[in-house]
Design a protein around this motif. Structure first.
Motif, PDB file in Angstrom:
ATOM      1  N   ILE A  48       1.623  -7.680  12.653  1.00 61.73           N
ATOM      2  CA  ILE A  48       0.251  -7.442  13.133  1.00 61.73           C
ATOM      3  C   ILE A  48      -0.254  -8.654  13.932  1.00 61.73           C
ATOM      4  CG2 ILE A  48      -2.045  -6.603  12.456  1.00 61.73           C
ATOM      5  CD1 ILE A  48      -1.030  -5.431   9.993  1.00 61.73           C
ATOM      6  N   ARG A  59     -11.194  -3.210  -0.873  1.00 63.42           N
ATOM      7  CA  ARG A  59     -10.224  -3.358   0.247  1.00 63.42           C
ATOM      8  C   ARG A  59     -10.281  -4.765   0.831  1.00 63.42           C
ATOM      9  NH1 ARG A  59      -8.238   0.973   3.226  1.00 63.42           N
ATOM     10  NH2 ARG A  59      -6.360  -0.029   3.913  1.00 63.42           N
ATOM     11  N   PHE A  60     -11.457  -5.146   1.345  1.00 60.47           N
ATOM     12  CA  PHE A  60     -11.719  -6.531   1.776  1.00 60.47           C
ATOM     13  C   PHE A  60     -13.222  -6.655   2.008  1.00 60.47           C
ATOM     14  CE2 PHE A  60     -10.812  -6.400   6.742  1.00 60.47           C
ATOM     15  CZ  PHE A  60     -11.313  -5.130   6.850  1.00 60.47           C
ATOM     16  N   ASP A  84       3.513  -5.996   1.944  1.00 61.20           N
ATOM     17  CA  ASP A  84       2.342  -5.438   2.643  1.00 61.20           C
ATOM     18  C   ASP A  84       2.670  -4.229   3.520  1.00 61.20           C
ATOM     19  OD1 ASP A  84      -0.361  -5.171   3.194  1.00 61.20           O
ATOM     20  OD2 ASP A  84      -0.265  -6.468   4.954  1.00 61.20           O
ATOM     21  N   LEU A  99      -5.095  -6.379  13.489  1.00 60.13           N
ATOM     22  CA  LEU A  99      -5.613  -5.845  12.221  1.00 60.13           C
ATOM     23  C   LEU A  99      -6.722  -4.796  12.334  1.00 60.13           C
ATOM     24  CD1 LEU A  99      -5.657  -5.810   9.130  1.00 60.13           C
ATOM     25  CD2 LEU A  99      -7.276  -7.713   9.226  1.00 60.13           C
ATOM     26  N   GLN A 135       0.423   3.874   2.804  1.00 59.37           N
ATOM     27  CA  GLN A 135       0.703   3.484   4.195  1.00 59.37           C
ATOM     28  C   GLN A 135       2.174   3.615   4.561  1.00 59.37           C
ATOM     29  OE1 GLN A 135      -0.991  -0.421   4.902  1.00 59.37           O
ATOM     30  NE2 GLN A 135      -3.021   0.216   4.241  1.00 59.37           N
ATOM     31  N   TRP A 150      -5.732  -1.720  14.125  1.00 60.86           N
ATOM     32  CA  TRP A 150      -4.652  -1.071  13.347  1.00 60.86           C
ATOM     33  C   TRP A 150      -5.252  -0.244  12.211  1.00 60.86           C
ATOM     34  CZ3 TRP A 150      -3.127  -2.031   8.194  1.00 60.86           C
ATOM     35  CH2 TRP A 150      -1.896  -1.489   7.816  1.00 60.86           C
ATOM     36  N   LEU A 151      -6.264  -0.809  11.539  1.00 59.15           N
ATOM     37  CA  LEU A 151      -6.912  -0.071  10.448  1.00 59.15           C
ATOM     38  C   LEU A 151      -7.548   1.214  10.976  1.00 59.15           C
ATOM     39  CD1 LEU A 151      -8.637  -2.981   8.445  1.00 59.15           C
ATOM     40  CD2 LEU A 151      -6.790  -1.507   7.624  1.00 59.15           C
ATOM     41  N   HIS A 208       0.858  -1.194   0.000  1.00 60.98           N
ATOM     42  CA  HIS A 208       0.000   0.000   0.000  1.00 60.98           C
ATOM     43  C   HIS A 208       0.889   1.236   0.000  1.00 60.98           C
ATOM     44  CE1 HIS A 208      -3.575  -2.366   1.613  1.00 60.98           C
ATOM     45  NE2 HIS A 208      -2.585  -3.205   1.889  1.00 60.98           N
ATOM     46  N   SER A 220       4.333  -8.648   7.545  1.00 62.82           N
ATOM     47  CA  SER A 220       3.079  -8.086   8.030  1.00 62.82           C
ATOM     48  C   SER A 220       2.367  -9.068   8.964  1.00 62.82           C
ATOM     49  CB  SER A 220       2.189  -7.740   6.833  1.00 62.82           C
ATOM     50  OG  SER A 220       0.891  -7.415   7.236  1.00 62.82           O
ATOM     51  N   GLU A 261      -7.047 -12.975   6.937  1.00 61.06           N
ATOM     52  CA  GLU A 261      -5.765 -12.543   7.511  1.00 61.06           C
ATOM     53  C   GLU A 261      -5.750 -12.770   9.018  1.00 61.06           C
ATOM     54  OE1 GLU A 261      -5.113  -8.483   6.456  1.00 61.06           O
ATOM     55  OE2 GLU A 261      -3.251  -8.270   7.615  1.00 61.06           O
ATOM     56  N   HIS A 308      -7.850  -8.416   0.178  1.00 62.35           N
ATOM     57  CA  HIS A 308      -7.318  -9.150   1.328  1.00 62.35           C
ATOM     58  C   HIS A 308      -8.237 -10.329   1.621  1.00 62.35           C
ATOM     59  CE1 HIS A 308      -5.711  -5.032   1.840  1.00 62.35           C
ATOM     60  NE2 HIS A 308      -4.663  -5.638   2.365  1.00 62.35           N
ATOM     61  N   HIS A 314      -2.490 -12.419   2.087  1.00 66.53           N
ATOM     62  CA  HIS A 314      -2.549 -13.140   3.365  1.00 66.53           C
ATOM     63  C   HIS A 314      -3.047 -14.585   3.218  1.00 66.53           C
ATOM     64  CE1 HIS A 314      -1.354  -9.391   5.116  1.00 66.53           C
ATOM     65  NE2 HIS A 314      -2.322  -8.811   4.412  1.00 66.53           N
TER      66      HIS A 314
HETATM   67  N1  GUN Z   1      -7.235  -5.725   5.469  1.00 62.05           N
HETATM   68  C1  GUN Z   1      -7.996  -4.714   4.992  1.00 62.05           C
HETATM   69  N2  GUN Z   1      -7.251  -3.624   4.748  1.00 62.05           N
HETATM   70  C2  GUN Z   1      -6.001  -3.947   5.062  1.00 62.05           C
HETATM   71  C3  GUN Z   1      -4.769  -3.237   5.022  1.00 62.05           C
HETATM   72  O1  GUN Z   1      -4.685  -2.070   4.627  1.00 62.05           O
HETATM   73  N3  GUN Z   1      -3.663  -3.921   5.437  1.00 62.05           N
HETATM   74  C4  GUN Z   1      -3.720  -5.202   5.849  1.00 62.05           C
HETATM   75  N4  GUN Z   1      -2.607  -5.818   6.241  1.00 62.05           N
HETATM   76  N5  GUN Z   1      -4.865  -5.887   5.915  1.00 62.05           N
HETATM   77  C5  GUN Z   1      -5.983  -5.264   5.521  1.00 62.05           C
END
Ligand code: GUN
Ligand code: ZN
Length: 436
Positions: A303, A207-208, A325, A96, A85, A99-100, A82, A299, A238, A235, A274
């Motif tokens: 994380i 994103r996910f 990542d 995770l 980031q 962290w987001l 990213h 990563s 993860e 993603h 992941h």
């Molecule tokens: N899952 C959704 N967004 C992200 C991200 O920005 N980084 C990571 N590692 N996992 C995510």
């Protein structure tokens, strides 16, 4: 910015290494030339072989870059990271989902400002190239201008990059969300503007699953049908809290991956970062659809997400790439990624070989991106994306590589001990874009 304007013809000499096959089947599937030479014209390799054996007709007016004992390889490939980031790399103390919310969404909100996006894209690409990475699959932010800023900077440097604007229309602050409709329109416009323009390639980038409504996931599947040559990146599985959240949001799906399957998002150009918490049926479905998994070892450790099962994934015939990542990952260096991949494989009793790790980071990565006929080999016709490595860049590496008895030991010392100081030069399309 390119440091040198490419002469119409250049010749690199040094030790050359290129993979000729898959080192999982044959550990000797590489060509190593102690006194190697590569001739480049208009950004492409026109000849590679033994120094001194170059065809005279290709040598006229050539500019010589002499790398002596340094090792010349195809440029590194990073399968997942990213660019927005870079500023939150090394953020303390969360897993995770926290962290987001704590670090990532606030930083990504800043990319509404195109100037900030452009400055960050510049810095990010400087860092990527100084680590020897010439191709990467890159997430931008939800803002279309973040993708414009990134592709503009890649175009100025003539890089072969894959990137896309994130789609996310729920479960995140308003500053970083779009809608199903605007996500579709913005993505379509960006594909039309950037995909195949110069060396740029586009990836539809939800994103996910938790941050897209079913309607938006449908849009992503439709974009993949409408533009079959683009990529998709996201993603997958993860973190265990994330996996539980997905099963609450999509109770009809058999698994996390099945959510993506239901919206037509699996396939050979789909890259999922992941993929740690997977069952056998998931692996079989990924293999059958040609879906790629991107192992992001630094990563996953940083994380605290879990340990990717490389050998099991390979045994199920799923293609794997390596990814840094960043900013969840802790380094842009492919050496750091290879080292962490080695360490994680050790936990399951599997020792990732140096040939396999370097193949994943070069030829194997290029092939998994369906770019295996353009980049990833030092062969005639290939785009001249190259990295030049100094195997004696620090005292600790020098004393270890000095006693290495073969190439394999040298590569292993590099993947465990090296960092960007080992990257003497990086070339993109035959132009030196980093180093000397
Ligand atoms: N899952 C959704 N967004 C992200 C991200 O920005 N980084 C990571 N590692 N996992 C995510
Ligand atoms: Zn990621």
């Amino acid at each position: 910015m390119p440091i040198d304007n490419p002469a119409s013809r250049i010749r690199l000499t040094g030790r050359t290494l290129t993979f000729t096959g898959d080192p999982r089947d044959d550990a000797d599937a590489y060509r190593y030339t102690e006194k190697g030479s590569i001739l480049i014209e208009d950004g492409k390799i026109v000849w590679a072989g033994q120094a001194g054996e170059e065809p005279a007709a290709l040598m006229a007016g050539v500019e010589h870059h002499e790398y002596g004992n340094d090792l010349i390889l195809p440029g590194f490939v990073d399968g997942h990271l990213h660019y927005p980031q870079i500023g939150v790399i090394a953020s303390f103390g969360t897993q995770l989902l926290d962290w987001l919310e704590t670090y990532t969404f606030p930083e990504e909100a800043r990319f509404a400002d195109q100037k900030y996006a452009a400055e960050t894209a510049k810095l990010f690409l400087d860092l990527l190239l100084s680590n020897g990475t010439t191709t990467a699959a890159v997430f931008c932010t939800v803002h279309p201008q973040s993708a414009d800023a990134f592709f503009e900077e890649c175009s100025a440097r003539n890089l072969r990059m894959i990137a896309g604007k994130i789609l996310m229309d729920r479960n995140a602050p308003d500053t970083v969300t779009d809608t199903a409709q605007s996500g579709y329109e913005d993505t379509k416009a960006l594909i039309e503007k950037w995909h195949g323009t110069g060396r740029n390639l586009y990836a539809v980038t939800p994103r996910f699953a938790p941050t897209s409504t079913p309607e938006q996931l449908q849009v992503c599947g439709s974009l993949m049908s409408e533009f079959p040559s683009v990529y998709l990146q996201s993603h997958l599985s993860e973190n265990t809290d994330e996996v539980r959240w997905v099963s609450d949001l999509f109770p009809e799906a058999r698994s996390y991956q099945d959510v993506y399957a239901r919206y037509g998002m699996l396939g050979p150009r789909s890259l999922f970062g992941h993929a740690i918490h997977m069952d056998e049926a998931d692996l079989a479905q990924a293999a059958e659809t040609g879906t790629k998994f991107v192992h992001c070892p630094t990563s996953n450790l940083f994380i605290g997400s879990g340990l990717f099962r490389m050998k099991e994934t390979w045994d199920a015939n799923v293609d794997v790439l390596l990814g840094s990542d960043v900013g969840g990952g802790t380094s842009l260096s492919p050496f750091a990624t290879m080292k962490a991949a080695y360490e994680i494989a050790q936990f399951s009793g599997y020792s990732l070989t140096p040939e396999q790790a370097f193949w994943l980071s070069t030829t194997g990565g290029a092939e998994a991106l369906s770019l295996g006929e353009r980049i990833g080999r030092l062969e005639k016709g290939y785009e001249a994306d190259l990295v030049v490595l100094d195997s004696r860049s620090t005292d600790i590496i020098r004393q270890r590589t000095d006693r290495a008895e073969n190439l394999r030991e040298e590569l292993f010392a590099l993947m465990i001990l090296a960092d960007e100081r080992a990257v003497r030069a990086t070339y993109a399309a035959g132009c030196r874009v980093h180093g000397t």
